[in-house]
Design a protein around this motif. Structure first.
Motif, short mmCIF file in Angstrom:
data_model
loop_
_atom_site.label_atom_id
_atom_site.label_comp_id
_atom_site.label_asym_id
_atom_site.label_seq_id
_atom_site.Cartn_x
_atom_site.Cartn_y
_atom_site.Cartn_z
N ARG A 141 32.77 33.97 79.37
CA ARG A 141 32.76 35.43 80.09
C ARG A 141 32.32 36.61 79.68
N ASN B 215 30.44 33.30 88.67
CA ASN B 215 31.32 34.04 88.07
C ASN B 215 31.23 35.62 88.40
N ASN C 23 33.55 37.24 88.54
CA ASN C 23 34.87 37.97 87.87
C ASN C 23 33.12 38.41 86.58
N ARG D 23 31.21 41.75 91.70
CA ARG D 23 32.06 41.62 92.96
C ARG D 23 31.03 42.85 93.60
N ALA E 40 40.75 41.64 91.77
CA ALA E 40 42.16 41.60 91.20
C ALA E 40 43.17 40.69 91.59
N SER E 41 43.68 40.48 93.36
CA SER E 41 44.48 39.57 93.79
C SER E 41 44.55 38.65 93.26
N ALA E 42 45.33 37.56 93.51
CA ALA E 42 44.96 35.73 93.93
C ALA E 42 44.51 35.65 95.27
N TRP F 171 41.59 36.88 95.62
CA TRP F 171 39.52 36.76 95.20
C TRP F 171 39.98 36.36 93.58
N GLN F 172 40.93 35.32 92.77
CA GLN F 172 40.58 35.23 92.08
C GLN F 172 40.41 33.75 92.64
N ARG F 173 41.18 33.28 93.35
CA ARG F 173 40.69 31.80 94.19
C ARG F 173 39.26 31.91 94.86
N ASP G 30 36.64 32.17 92.09
CA ASP G 30 36.75 32.44 91.63
C ASP G 30 36.40 31.30 90.42
N SER H 103 38.04 30.61 87.49
CA SER H 103 39.23 31.09 87.29
C SER H 103 40.11 29.13 87.41
#
Length: 348
Positions: free
Chosen positions: A7, A217, A219, A224, A246-248, A250-252, A254, A257
């Motif tokens: 990354r 990608n 992150n 962003r 950085a919330s759940a 947002w990671q969902r 990515d 992730s």
């Protein structure tokens, strides 16, 4: 640590390309949307299907498989400037007809501008202000001034993931007998990462996912902010309403992730991007310049994602990096043609 190193290395390259892309693209108002084709076409073979959802009634367009089967189904997701009347796949390509002729049922969800086909944290708003009266956000041109306009996802919360994995497939099962498992999902640009997310989190629905020219990608440094500006441009949408940093949620969004889920699910993947070199048919204008920059950014994201999949042991994947092609429907139509035999073998 290998994934972290991938990354970081990829992020440095993507940040340079993202900054260059924004410098080229934003002044002419296209951002991370899809370059506009020369013409549009409605196909009377498509069937309008309206399905109730928490977002209100949502239209989809259905193209039936030529042989009448109900087991082979693919959902095709649109780009960032998705319209409320017809999908870009129908408007600008022969893909729905091509897939139907190959005995695959095609589902084109309509709408979802700037949604990333996700379940959002809240309705899109600027500084907490509700939409004002006026014209709804346009699917063409710069949308920065539409942030306070009414429109899809502004008076209500986008819940596309829920819709695409619940009400829509269940309605198509009840009305047409369509299978609700071992379906395929394909997407371009905005729809690319969404296709991967649907397969990662809903393997009971999707056994095959294809991502064309995607932002895979998110992150990486600069991504962003690039997506934030693109969402403002494509209808005046607020990334914070979609998913705080950085919330759940947002990671969902990515693919980096959730890549291990694609391995665990055994999802068959087709991952593609072109190298950003135009062909004569693309023309020599600002739209093509935008499309070159955008495809270079997508290619950097996609190469980084290839490294990520390698690092977590994903092997059930085909990569296609075409040596010509820019961020246009012409490129994605060609990609579907190359993918078709693999798709046909991976669904149903």
């Amino acid at each position: 640590m290998r994934g972290v190193n991938i990354r970081r290395r990829a992020g440095s390259r993507i940040r340079r390309i993202a900054l260059l892309t924004l410098a080229v693209v934003l002044p002419v108002g296209t951002a991370l949307g899809t370059a506009a084709p020369a013409s549009a076409a409605y196909d009377p073979a498509g069937i309008d299907v309206w399905v109730d959802s928490p977002m209100g009634p949502i239209k989809s367009r259905i193209f039936r498989a030529a042989d009448g089967n109900t087991d082979r189904v693919v959902y095709a997701l649109d780009g960032m400037r998705a319209r409320e009347d017809l999908s870009g796949w129908e408007l600008h390509t022969e893909v729905p007809r091509q897939l139907a002729a190959a005995n695959i049922n095609v589902v084109l969800p309509i709408g979802g501008q700037s949604s990333f086909y996700a379940d959002w944290a809240a309705p899109s708003s600027l500084a907490g202000l509700p939409p004002a009266s006026g014209s709804a956000g346009s699917a063409t041109g710069s949308g920065g001034l539409q942030a306070l306009d009414p429109g899809p996802g502004k008076s209500y919360r986008y819940q596309w993931e829920t819709f695409l994995t619940g009400a829509l497939p269940e309605a198509l099962r009840d009305r047409f007998g369509f299978a609700t498992e071992r379906n395929g999902v394909i997407g371009l640009s905005m729809g690319a990462s969404a296709a991967l997310a649907l397969a990662a989190f809903h393997p009971e629905r999707y056994s095959y996912a294809a991502a064309y020219s995607g932002m895979l990608n998110v992150n990486a440094p600069g991504m962003r902010e690039a997506i934030r500006l693109a969402m403002v441009d494509a209808g005046g949408y607020n990334i914070e309403s979609m998913a705080p940093a950085a919330s759940a949620l947002w990671q969902r969004l990515d693919p980096f992730s959730f890549a291990p889920l694609l391995r665990e699910n055994g999802t068959r993947l087709w991952i593609a991007a072109a190298d950003g070199r135009p062909v004569p048919a693309d023309g020599a204008d600002l739209d093509t310049l935008n499309a070159i920059a955008l495809e270079n950014l997508a290619a950097a994201n996609t190469r980084a994602f290839q490294g990520r999949l390698d690092s977590v042991g994903v092997t059930n994947v085909t990569y296609d990096f075409a040596n010509v092609g820019v961020h246009t429907w012409r490129n994605w139509e060609s990609e579907v043609g190359r993918m078709l035999p693999d798709l046909a073998a991976g669904i149903g």
